[in-house]
Design an enzyme around this catalytic site. Structure first.
Site, mmCIF file in Angstrom:
data_model
loop_
_atom_site.group_PDB
_atom_site.id
_atom_site.type_symbol
_atom_site.label_atom_id
_atom_site.label_comp_id
_atom_site.label_asym_id
_atom_site.label_seq_id
_atom_site.Cartn_x
_atom_site.Cartn_y
_atom_site.Cartn_z
ATOM 1 C CD GLU A 95 -2.845 0.821 2.486
ATOM 2 O OE1 GLU A 95 -3.295 -0.330 2.690
ATOM 3 O OE2 GLU A 95 -3.071 1.786 3.225
ATOM 4 C CG ASP A 96 1.808 2.758 3.379
ATOM 5 O OD1 ASP A 96 0.728 3.043 2.823
ATOM 6 O OD2 ASP A 96 1.928 2.602 4.596
#
Ligand code: MN
Length: 748
Positions: A95-96
């Protein structure tokens, strides 16, 4: 493993902190872990360290501490194994950061890639209408393939909630309300009792600071006294258990702050009068085959000492709750006549009760009803996910409506057990069996006797549905059901019917517009829907088809210009009132723009002599302090003294200002616009606000719109029709007092 840190963190203290936390995590990994498991954990740690190298948490800590802590919670507090630990370490990586799912699959295999995928939020570029509902649906979608997705997600949320104080207040509100709305019920369903309770209290601390603080302080103040009472209460029970040679633990635990607050609210009693601020728990250590007997023996020993309240006996051992909870609860009359709840269970039941799903697998060898109830629930979620028609919001609503803690068990004539939320009706039952059965439900027999469709099911009822092919869902049915499934199915059927009937109205309207040579027809219809504030085209067609609205009345406020429908110029004040009524009479169900009926005095003279209108910039309401301003065209505009333009007008056009006062009239109508911000704790927020206004205060709502509803925080405007400023202020106060409303301001 230290080398990877050396390259990234210059601060020695930070390196040590990360290593310490990581070692703490390693200590939670069980002896049964394989070489491969250890290798995977190490690789996951290193990958996560590198991937999150540049990130910091809000409090300034290295980001990597978050995945380490989530992994530790998974192992220690949820009871998950090494696979989940690896996935938890990697849960924010995709996600990051730049790491892709493919890389994870190559390094760690398919299973861990599946878990990480389930834990990765939807791409922000996906233009979802309600991203948080979409994301929640995604978590559940992967959870039914591997329940660990749900468990790790909850561990993630728990850590975020524990460290929430570093966030700004508006973010705290967003995260806490989302947690309260989605993750608390999920934790409950997965049987994570301890975590659910902690999450609830953490949410309360943010969402209702004062109430939380108050109860926390009172609990603290009465702690000593309570401890003494508990030991006095326990002593004779201990003696009895010892005499029988039973192996046990006994503890007195305070109840959670949120459950105490809940009691204060639902029972309407003050803190001092809540008798069961704590529960006494007896945990027996017995082999599986003796569990049931041992619990009942303990029960009889307790009730030998203290008189029980028979109606408060709950046997969750014979019939475990649908989240797998097993325990025997009773309330007895203790010393000083105080009621005390006693919970009796075995070590196995206790571990399942505290840790839920994961613990349950540990005892797979033991035949329990709990395992089948879990599986049945997962099947239901699976089935729900297959209903592609429902959008994410509907899905969440349905999911939530089936997460009631309280349930009622009934049986079919064949003896199959059906679990429904408490309060479910005979009609809910019919829809639960099958949509077709619900849609054609003609009558219902409970224990062989006919009951109304709205009959509230009681524990143990035997329910039989009688269908008739000619029967079809009716609007009133919506009032007879409580489950999301029944409600959405009835709505679907009604919509379908409305659409069919509406076809006639649609044809008639298009024919008329064609005759008038209106072009393009689509645009004209669109405009009419908006003008009359119908929720959709179908509603407009339906109103025409059912003759709630004739086409001539519909078109009356318009004139034709260049093949387009243009609203006729609005006549001024008094005349306008009549015009408004003409439309209203012809079309009783059509929303009509209200006009102010109040009159005013201008320079002490009746306003009828003047041509005045109310200014749009501040929408004065009867009772507001006002003044009149002579406009360029000679008419008078009535402004509020607090209008943002007032200072400017008064300062620069002193000579055009006239004194104005209200002549109070009872049946006056004014439109006031309010801006509301708050915490959108679910799809029902508009309905609840609307309900508060219309049914409690009897204030009419003209328009209601919620802006920026992509998050838990909402901003919206409401246009209300009020008689005077007192009524308006009452509405503002009432809205402000609602739990999920933050600010209410009158729009200028
Ligand atoms: Mn996270």
């Amino acid at each position: 493993m230290a080398e990877v840190l050396d390259a990234i963190y210059e601060d020695d203290k930070e390196r040590k902190l990360i290593l310490r936390e990581y070692r703490k995590l390693l200590r939670t990994i069980p002896d049964s872990a394989t070489e491969q498991d250890w290798e995977n954990v190490r690789k996951a740690f290193e990958l996560a360290v590198r991937a999150h190298a540049a990130q910091r948490r809000k409090d300034g800590d290295p980001y990597i501490l978050h995945p380490i802590e989530v992994a530790r919670i998974c192992a220690e507090e949820v009871g998950l194994g090494p696979t989940a630990v690896v996935a938890a370490l990697l849960h924010d990586v995709v996600e990051d950061t730049n790491v892709t799912l493919e890389e994870i699959e190559q390094t760690f295999g398919e299973r861990i890639a599946l878990l990480v995928n389930g834990l990765t939020k939807l791409d922000r570029s996906v233009n979802a209408e309600s991203p948080r509902a979409e994301n929640f649906r995604k978590v559940l979608y992967w959870m039914v393939q591997d329940v660990r997705v749900g468990l790790i997600k909850i561990a993630d949320r728990l850590h975020n909630m524990r460290t929430l104080s570093a966030m700004p207040r508006h973010k705290q509100l967003k995260i806490a309300s989302e947690t309260n709305f989605l993750y608390v019920p999920l934790a409950h369903r997965l049987g994570l009792y301890n975590i659910k309770t902690e999450l609830e209290d953490l949410c309360l601390k943010v969402l209702n600071r004062e109430a939380y603080q108050e109860i926390a302080e009172k609990l603290q103040a009465t702690k000593e006294e309570r401890a003494q009472f508990i030991s006095r209460f326990i002593e004779p029970i201990k003696q009895k258990l010892d005499q029988q040679g039973m192996k046990y633990r006994i503890l007195g635990r305070p109840k959670s702050i949120s459950s105490i607050l809940n009691k204060i609210r639902t029972k309407g009693v003050p803190f001092g009068q809540i008798y069961d601020l704590f529960a006494v728990r007896i945990i027996l250590d017995v082999p599986p085959e003796q569990e049931k007997t041992a619990c009942w023996v303990a029960y009889s020993l307790v009730t030998d000492v203290y008189a029980p309240l028979p109606e408060r006996l709950k046997d969750w051992i014979s019939t475990p709750k649908s989240n797998g909870y097993e325990s025997l609860h009773t309330t007895v009359i203790g010393p000083d006549g105080k009621y005390v709840e006693v919970q009796i269970r075995t070590e196995r039941m206790d571990e399942i009760a505290e840790k839920g799903y994961a613990a349950h697998w540990k005892y797979k060898g033991v035949r329990t009803q709990a395992s089948s109830t879990f599986d049945r629930w997962l099947d239901e979620v699976r089935e729900l996910l297959e209903n592609k028609e429902a959008d994410a919001r509907e899905f969440v609503q349905y999911f939530k409506s089936n997460l009631f803690t309280q349930e009622v068990w009934v049986t079919t004539p064949k003896g199959d057990m059906i679990v429904l939320p408490k309060g479910a009706t005979a009609l809910d039952f019919a829809y639960h069996i099958h949509t077709e059965i619900g849609d054609h439900c003609q009558a219902v027999k409970v224990n062989q006797r006919l009951v109304p469709l709205g009959y509230k099911l009681q524990q143990g009822d035997q329910v039989e549905v009688i269908t008739d092919a000619k029967q079809k869902p009716k609007k009133d049915w919506l009032k007879l059901v409580v489950t999301g499934k029944a409600r959405s199915r009835i709505r679907q059927a009604l919509k379908k019917e409305q659409r069919q009937v509406g076809e006639l109205g649609k044809e008639a309207l298009i024919r008329k517009l064609n005759n008038l040579k209106v072009q393009p027809v689509d645009q004209a219809i669109e405009m009419l829907v908006r003008y009359y504030e119908y929720p959709s085209h179908v509603d407009l067609y339906y109103a025409i088809a059912t003759e709630q609205l004739t086409i001539s009345a519909l078109l009356a406020p318009f004139e034709l210009k260049d093949h387009k429908l243009i609203p006729k110029p609005q006549p001024q004040s008094e005349n306008g009132e009549e015009a408004g009524h003409a439309v209203a009479d012809a079309t009783p169900t059509t929303p009509v723009r209200p006009r102010p009926k109040a009159t005013i005095l201008i320079d002490g003279e009746p306003g009828e002599h003047y041509n005045y209108t109310f200014a749009n910039c501040c929408n004065p309401v009867q009772g507001d302090e006002i003044f009149a301003f002579i406009s360029r065209t000679g008419g008078l505009k009535i402004h509020r003294v607090s209008c943002p333009n007032a200072t400017h007008l008064m300062a620069n056009y002193d000579y055009r200002i006239r004194r104005a006062e209200w002549v109070t009239k009872q049946d006056a109508e004014f439109v006031a616009e309010l801006r509301i911000t708050g915490v959108d704790d679910g799809p029902g927020v508009i309905e609840r606000l609307a309900h508060e206004l219309s049914s409690k205060l009897r204030v009419n709502i003209r328009a209601f719109s919620i802006l920026g509803g992509d998050d838990a925080y909402f901003e919206g405007t409401i246009k209300l029709i009020v008689a005077n400023v007192n009524q308006l202020n009452l509405a503002i106060r009432t809205l402000k007092n609602l739990d999920n409303v933050d600010t209410v301001t009158r729009v200028n």
